[in-house]
Write a protein that holds these residues in place. Sequence first.
Motif, PDB file in Angstrom:
ATOM      1  N   THR A   1       6.063   9.729  -0.724  1.00 53.51           N
ATOM      2  CA  THR A   1       7.331   9.973  -1.663  1.00 53.51           C
ATOM      3  C   THR A   1       8.480   8.926  -0.823  1.00 53.51           C
ATOM      4  OG1 THR A   1       7.887  11.977  -0.787  1.00 53.51           O
ATOM      5  CG2 THR A   1       6.798  11.806  -3.064  1.00 53.51           C
ATOM      6  N   SER A   2       8.391   9.230   0.440  1.00 54.31           N
ATOM      7  CA  SER A   2       9.323   8.221   1.279  1.00 54.31           C
ATOM      8  C   SER A   2       9.297   7.076   1.242  1.00 54.31           C
ATOM      9  CB  SER A   2       9.363   8.811   2.794  1.00 54.31           C
ATOM     10  OG  SER A   2       9.832  10.118   2.832  1.00 54.31           O
ATOM     11  N   LYS A   3       7.857   6.543   1.215  1.00 53.97           N
ATOM     12  CA  LYS A   3       7.579   5.121   0.809  1.00 53.97           C
ATOM     13  C   LYS A   3       8.127   4.552  -0.288  1.00 53.97           C
ATOM     14  CE  LYS A   3       3.491   3.188   1.906  1.00 53.97           C
ATOM     15  NZ  LYS A   3       2.042   3.017   2.118  1.00 53.97           N
ATOM     16  N   LEU A   4       7.730   5.705  -1.541  1.00 51.69           N
ATOM     17  CA  LEU A   4       8.265   4.996  -2.812  1.00 51.69           C
ATOM     18  C   LEU A   4       9.874   4.976  -2.916  1.00 51.69           C
ATOM     19  CD1 LEU A   4       5.865   7.043  -4.993  1.00 51.69           C
ATOM     20  CD2 LEU A   4       5.408   4.763  -4.341  1.00 51.69           C
ATOM     21  N   THR A   5      10.509   5.831  -2.429  1.00 51.23           N
ATOM     22  CA  THR A   5      11.896   5.726  -2.378  1.00 51.23           C
ATOM     23  C   THR A   5      12.364   4.619  -1.675  1.00 51.23           C
ATOM     24  OG1 THR A   5      12.043   8.248  -2.178  1.00 51.23           O
ATOM     25  CG2 THR A   5      13.940   6.892  -1.316  1.00 51.23           C
ATOM     26  N   LYS A   6      11.789   4.274  -0.416  1.00 43.42           N
ATOM     27  CA  LYS A   6      12.110   2.970   0.273  1.00 43.42           C
ATOM     28  C   LYS A   6      11.783   1.717  -0.519  1.00 43.42           C
ATOM     29  CE  LYS A   6      11.921   4.990   4.997  1.00 43.42           C
ATOM     30  NZ  LYS A   6      11.142   4.658   6.100  1.00 43.42           N
ATOM     31  N   LEU A   7      10.644   1.763  -1.395  1.00 48.10           N
ATOM     32  CA  LEU A   7      10.396   0.685  -1.981  1.00 48.10           C
ATOM     33  C   LEU A   7      11.688   0.468  -3.179  1.00 48.10           C
ATOM     34  CD1 LEU A   7       8.257  -1.292  -3.254  1.00 48.10           C
ATOM     35  CD2 LEU A   7       7.279   0.393  -4.648  1.00 48.10           C
ATOM     36  N   LEU A   8      11.802   1.472  -3.894  1.00 46.04           N
ATOM     37  CA  LEU A   8      13.058   1.340  -4.860  1.00 46.04           C
ATOM     38  C   LEU A   8      14.134   0.778  -4.484  1.00 46.04           C
ATOM     39  CD1 LEU A   8      11.705   4.485  -7.112  1.00 46.04           C
ATOM     40  CD2 LEU A   8      11.648   2.207  -7.765  1.00 46.04           C
TER      41      LEU A   8
ATOM     42  N   MET B   1      10.174  -7.098 -11.239  1.00 45.74           N
ATOM     43  CA  MET B   1       9.279  -6.512 -10.555  1.00 45.74           C
ATOM     44  C   MET B   1       8.461  -5.471 -11.279  1.00 45.74           C
ATOM     45  SD  MET B   1       9.069  -4.935  -6.768  1.00 45.74           S
ATOM     46  CE  MET B   1       7.654  -4.149  -6.083  1.00 45.74           C
ATOM     47  N   LYS B   2       7.130  -5.665 -11.127  1.00 47.53           N
ATOM     48  CA  LYS B   2       6.186  -4.667 -11.825  1.00 47.53           C
ATOM     49  C   LYS B   2       5.981  -3.566 -10.729  1.00 47.53           C
ATOM     50  CE  LYS B   2       3.043  -4.910 -15.265  1.00 47.53           C
ATOM     51  NZ  LYS B   2       1.988  -5.179 -15.940  1.00 47.53           N
ATOM     52  N   PHE B   3       6.781  -2.282 -10.977  1.00 51.86           N
ATOM     53  CA  PHE B   3       6.737  -1.210 -10.074  1.00 51.86           C
ATOM     54  C   PHE B   3       5.537  -0.617  -9.955  1.00 51.86           C
ATOM     55  CE2 PHE B   3      11.395  -1.620 -10.213  1.00 51.86           C
ATOM     56  CZ  PHE B   3      11.684  -1.776  -9.066  1.00 51.86           C
ATOM     57  N   GLU B   4       4.749  -0.571 -11.227  1.00 54.03           N
ATOM     58  CA  GLU B   4       3.644   0.332 -11.468  1.00 54.03           C
ATOM     59  C   GLU B   4       2.670   0.238 -10.282  1.00 54.03           C
ATOM     60  OE1 GLU B   4       2.630   0.278 -15.491  1.00 54.03           O
ATOM     61  OE2 GLU B   4       4.313   0.865 -16.200  1.00 54.03           O
ATOM     62  N   SER B   5       2.042  -1.361 -10.113  1.00 55.69           N
ATOM     63  CA  SER B   5       1.150  -1.668  -9.195  1.00 55.69           C
ATOM     64  C   SER B   5       1.717  -1.408  -7.654  1.00 55.69           C
ATOM     65  CB  SER B   5       0.827  -3.138  -9.512  1.00 55.69           C
ATOM     66  OG  SER B   5       1.803  -4.001  -9.063  1.00 55.69           O
ATOM     67  N   ALA B   6       2.992  -1.844  -7.431  1.00 58.87           N
ATOM     68  CA  ALA B   6       3.321  -1.602  -6.368  1.00 58.87           C
ATOM     69  C   ALA B   6       3.504   0.107  -5.790  1.00 58.87           C
ATOM     70  CB  ALA B   6       4.878  -1.863  -5.983  1.00 58.87           C
ATOM     71  N   ILE B   7       3.828   0.869  -6.845  1.00 56.15           N
ATOM     72  CA  ILE B   7       3.691   2.094  -6.527  1.00 56.15           C
ATOM     73  C   ILE B   7       2.280   2.745  -6.187  1.00 56.15           C
ATOM     74  CG2 ILE B   7       4.032   4.520  -7.789  1.00 56.15           C
ATOM     75  CD1 ILE B   7       6.489   3.204  -9.075  1.00 56.15           C
ATOM     76  N   ARG B   8       1.417   2.358  -7.149  1.00 56.37           N
ATOM     77  CA  ARG B   8      -0.084   2.656  -7.017  1.00 56.37           C
ATOM     78  C   ARG B   8      -0.553   2.188  -5.668  1.00 56.37           C
ATOM     79  NH1 ARG B   8      -1.278   0.186 -12.127  1.00 56.37           N
ATOM     80  NH2 ARG B   8      -0.789   1.821 -13.640  1.00 56.37           N
ATOM     81  N   ASN B   9      -0.420   0.921  -5.190  1.00 59.72           N
ATOM     82  CA  ASN B   9      -0.618   0.576  -3.996  1.00 59.72           C
ATOM     83  C   ASN B   9       0.159   1.308  -2.768  1.00 59.72           C
ATOM     84  OD1 ASN B   9      -2.044  -1.745  -5.300  1.00 59.72           O
ATOM     85  ND2 ASN B   9      -0.336  -3.065  -4.608  1.00 59.72           N
ATOM     86  N   SER B  10       1.094   1.734  -3.018  1.00 52.13           N
ATOM     87  CA  SER B  10       1.623   2.454  -1.918  1.00 52.13           C
ATOM     88  C   SER B  10       0.966   3.835  -1.660  1.00 52.13           C
ATOM     89  CB  SER B  10       3.142   2.792  -2.225  1.00 52.13           C
ATOM     90  OG  SER B  10       4.005   1.717  -1.825  1.00 52.13           O
ATOM     91  N   ILE B  11       0.808   4.455  -2.990  1.00 48.82           N
ATOM     92  CA  ILE B  11      -0.009   5.691  -2.934  1.00 48.82           C
ATOM     93  C   ILE B  11      -1.426   5.585  -2.359  1.00 48.82           C
ATOM     94  CG2 ILE B  11      -1.083   7.537  -4.320  1.00 48.82           C
ATOM     95  CD1 ILE B  11       1.424   7.007  -6.106  1.00 48.82           C
ATOM     96  N   GLU B  12      -2.280   4.481  -2.743  1.00 51.28           N
ATOM     97  CA  GLU B  12      -3.584   4.180  -2.400  1.00 51.28           C
ATOM     98  C   GLU B  12      -3.731   4.160  -1.054  1.00 51.28           C
ATOM     99  OE1 GLU B  12      -4.894   1.309  -5.323  1.00 51.28           O
ATOM    100  OE2 GLU B  12      -4.833   3.075  -6.951  1.00 51.28           O
ATOM    101  N   THR B  13      -2.690   3.467  -0.275  1.00 45.12           N
ATOM    102  CA  THR B  13      -2.835   3.419   1.376  1.00 45.12           C
ATOM    103  C   THR B  13      -3.013   4.777   1.866  1.00 45.12           C
ATOM    104  OG1 THR B  13      -0.519   3.251   1.615  1.00 45.12           O
ATOM    105  CG2 THR B  13      -1.937   1.181   1.210  1.00 45.12           C
ATOM    106  N   GLU B  14      -2.726   5.774   1.423  1.00 45.43           N
ATOM    107  CA  GLU B  14      -2.760   7.090   1.833  1.00 45.43           C
ATOM    108  C   GLU B  14      -3.528   8.313   1.391  1.00 45.43           C
ATOM    109  OE1 GLU B  14      -0.776   7.769   4.562  1.00 45.43           O
ATOM    110  OE2 GLU B  14      -0.122   5.679   4.248  1.00 45.43           O
ATOM    111  N   CYS B  15      -4.165   7.900   0.208  1.00 41.29           N
ATOM    112  CA  CYS B  15      -4.980   8.702  -0.437  1.00 41.29           C
ATOM    113  C   CYS B  15      -5.890   8.272  -1.611  1.00 41.29           C
ATOM    114  CB  CYS B  15      -4.503   9.953  -0.970  1.00 41.29           C
ATOM    115  SG  CYS B  15      -3.103   9.694  -2.359  1.00 41.29           S
TER     116      CYS B  15
END
Length: 161
Positions: free
Chosen positions: A80-87, A1-15
């Motif tokens: 950061t909680s969302k990113l932790t759960k994603l990983l 899985m490409k984490f970079e895009s998933a990480i960006r998407n998680s952040i961009e929903t918040e800011c």
Amino acid sequence: MKFESAIRNSIETECEDYFLGIVDFYHLENSLIEKYDSLISEYPRAISVGITLPNLISDGVKKSYEKIYHETNCQLKYITSKLTKLLENEGYKAFTIPKSRINDENRISFHEKVANLANMGEIEKNLIITPEVGSRVNWGTVLTNAPLKEFHKKLGMVKNV
């Protein structure tokens, strides 16, 4: 899985205006790594997330720094909680470093040191200074053992204020 895009998407929903960097501690020789060796051996990579703080005066309304900082702390905690759960959902270990007033002897926070190691800015006068917005960034950190590639980018839009 490409984490970079998933990480960006998680952040961009918040800011919209954020910094994102990943650092692999294996390649670094640093006092931070020596100090936190047992933690870093379990979590050899870090995701550094920074949210740009708005100017204290916007739309003619002055907000207190403490309120703005508290609001971005809440955003960082959620992100950061969302990113932790994603990983963790992908089978990797992840650990959100809590925000704290505890700093090292130079009054630099763990989050700022990780952001510096991820090449997000330079440490000057007990602050991390970014080229884009100076010290107007609130930082959060997630440690992980996921196989993430190092990168550092200013993402989102810097608002001209």
